[in-house]
Enzyme design. Sequence first.
Site, PDB file in Angstrom:
ATOM      1  N   TYR A 157       0.817  -1.213   0.000  1.00 36.65           N
ATOM      2  CA  TYR A 157       0.000   0.000   0.000  1.00 36.65           C
ATOM      3  C   TYR A 157       0.857   1.271   0.000  1.00 36.65           C
ATOM      4  O   TYR A 157       0.457   2.295  -0.530  1.00 36.65           O
ATOM      5  CB  TYR A 157      -0.921  -0.022   1.214  1.00 36.65           C
ATOM      6  CG  TYR A 157      -1.934   1.097   1.242  1.00 36.65           C
ATOM      7  CD1 TYR A 157      -3.178   0.952   0.642  1.00 36.65           C
ATOM      8  CD2 TYR A 157      -1.648   2.304   1.879  1.00 36.65           C
ATOM      9  CE1 TYR A 157      -4.115   1.974   0.665  1.00 36.65           C
ATOM     10  CE2 TYR A 157      -2.569   3.332   1.912  1.00 36.65           C
ATOM     11  CZ  TYR A 157      -3.800   3.158   1.303  1.00 36.65           C
ATOM     12  OH  TYR A 157      -4.709   4.178   1.330  1.00 36.65           O
ATOM     13  N   LYS A 177      -0.898 -13.903   0.606  1.00 36.15           N
ATOM     14  CA  LYS A 177      -0.696 -14.454  -0.744  1.00 36.15           C
ATOM     15  C   LYS A 177       0.682 -15.089  -0.791  1.00 36.15           C
ATOM     16  O   LYS A 177       1.456 -14.911  -1.745  1.00 36.15           O
ATOM     17  CB  LYS A 177      -0.848 -13.321  -1.784  1.00 36.15           C
ATOM     18  CG  LYS A 177      -0.933 -13.781  -3.225  1.00 36.15           C
ATOM     19  CD  LYS A 177      -2.266 -14.404  -3.591  1.00 36.15           C
ATOM     20  CE  LYS A 177      -2.232 -14.965  -5.003  1.00 36.15           C
ATOM     21  NZ  LYS A 177      -3.492 -15.668  -5.365  1.00 36.15           N
ATOM     22  N   ASP A 215      -7.364 -14.432  -2.333  1.00 37.12           N
ATOM     23  CA  ASP A 215      -8.422 -14.606  -3.342  1.00 37.12           C
ATOM     24  C   ASP A 215      -9.538 -15.489  -2.802  1.00 37.12           C
ATOM     25  O   ASP A 215     -10.728 -15.186  -2.945  1.00 37.12           O
ATOM     26  CB  ASP A 215      -7.858 -15.135  -4.672  1.00 37.12           C
ATOM     27  CG  ASP A 215      -6.829 -16.232  -4.503  1.00 37.12           C
ATOM     28  OD1 ASP A 215      -6.484 -16.570  -3.354  1.00 37.12           O
ATOM     29  OD2 ASP A 215      -6.364 -16.780  -5.523  1.00 37.12           O
ATOM     30  N   ASP A 250      -6.948  -2.921   3.211  1.00 37.05           N
ATOM     31  CA  ASP A 250      -7.657  -1.782   2.626  1.00 37.05           C
ATOM     32  C   ASP A 250      -8.859  -2.295   1.837  1.00 37.05           C
ATOM     33  O   ASP A 250      -9.987  -1.803   1.982  1.00 37.05           O
ATOM     34  CB  ASP A 250      -6.673  -1.040   1.712  1.00 37.05           C
ATOM     35  CG  ASP A 250      -7.302   0.125   0.982  1.00 37.05           C
ATOM     36  OD1 ASP A 250      -8.037   0.890   1.626  1.00 37.05           O
ATOM     37  OD2 ASP A 250      -7.061   0.270  -0.229  1.00 37.05           O
TER      38      ASP A 250
END
Length: 334
Positions: A124, A173, A206, A230
């Site tokens: 981010y 991830k 995901d 976020d």
Amino acid sequence: MTQTITVIRGDGIGPEIMDATLFVLDKLGAGLSYEFADAGLAALEKHGELIPAGTLESIKKNKVALKSPLTTPVGGGFSSINVALRRQFDLYANVRPAISFPNTKSRYENINMITVRENTEGAYLAEGQEVSADGETAFSGTRITRKGSERIVRYAFELAKSTGRKKVTAVHKANIIKSTSGLFLDVAREVAAKYPEIEFQEMIVDNACMQLVMRPEQFDIIVTTNLFGDIISDLCAGLVGGLGLAPGANIGVDVAIFEAVHGTAPDIAGQGKANPVALLLGAAQMLDHVGQPENAERLRKAIVATMEAKDSLTGDLGGTGTTMGFAQAIASRL
Ligand code: ATP
Ligand code: MG
């Protein structure tokens, strides 16, 4: 001993929803005393700066602040006040509960979860961003630290402990981004091992998104890195009916600031139409934080009961009530 908190009444609908929130807190008998401080447009007009030194000192001294939304004027080179506060106090954890309330337009009725988002590092921040001279290639860096990961995951587990929650899910991830997301996951596993009484689950981001949409009730606390957090915290706000009901906290080592997620809503400011619930839920998070979880729960239950009864609801919830009328209806159910 009464605890003093810094109260920032804010801009736009800020003062109205803060008055309503303090009214309910007083009825709750939380025993807090308030030190009022200015920030945002109100501060700019009064003191010539968006965050006066006195406001920072007050927050530093009291360590806990309840804050209404603030206007950062556009143009004039002002940077976001929220970002400035986050930097100033190293507010590393962004904590966003998503709770289902009755009589809202949302897909689910059984959600009660909290997203704990790391707020100081990760993708981010887009460190070292550059675009090549020919505009064909762009780069953005991701830095994850052991320290940053450790303190956010520990915060999530401590939150689970102090609020009686049962499960922490680390969203990552690491299967693909083995370096950064891998470090976060390694550290999450190490920290989790120190809390055997709380269930630990790992989920790839995901899959987490799909699970959140299909079976959100399985989640209790989610802890994740900055960019995933976020996205996921907004997804969760959407699952429970949007902005008027979404609170947030920014937690640092010494200081914690509690707020509503929504903005200053200038379109309805000064008309007594604003829904005070998001800020009230922020206040409930604050009560959890200062060691008053029973009062936090009483407050949440009173909000649920008022919404169940459709008593004095504001326009955004389909009612015709006023900000203060809604607050009084909630206070009467404490
Ligand atoms: P800002 O620039 O401060 O973000 P905004 O106009 O974007 O202000 P938001 O708070 O983001 O305002 O609100 C978007 C919409 O949601 C507006 O139409 C606003 O009236 C509505 N809204 C936001 N908060 C509330 C609330 N607490 N009660 C009722 N309506 C709200
Ligand atoms: Mg906005």
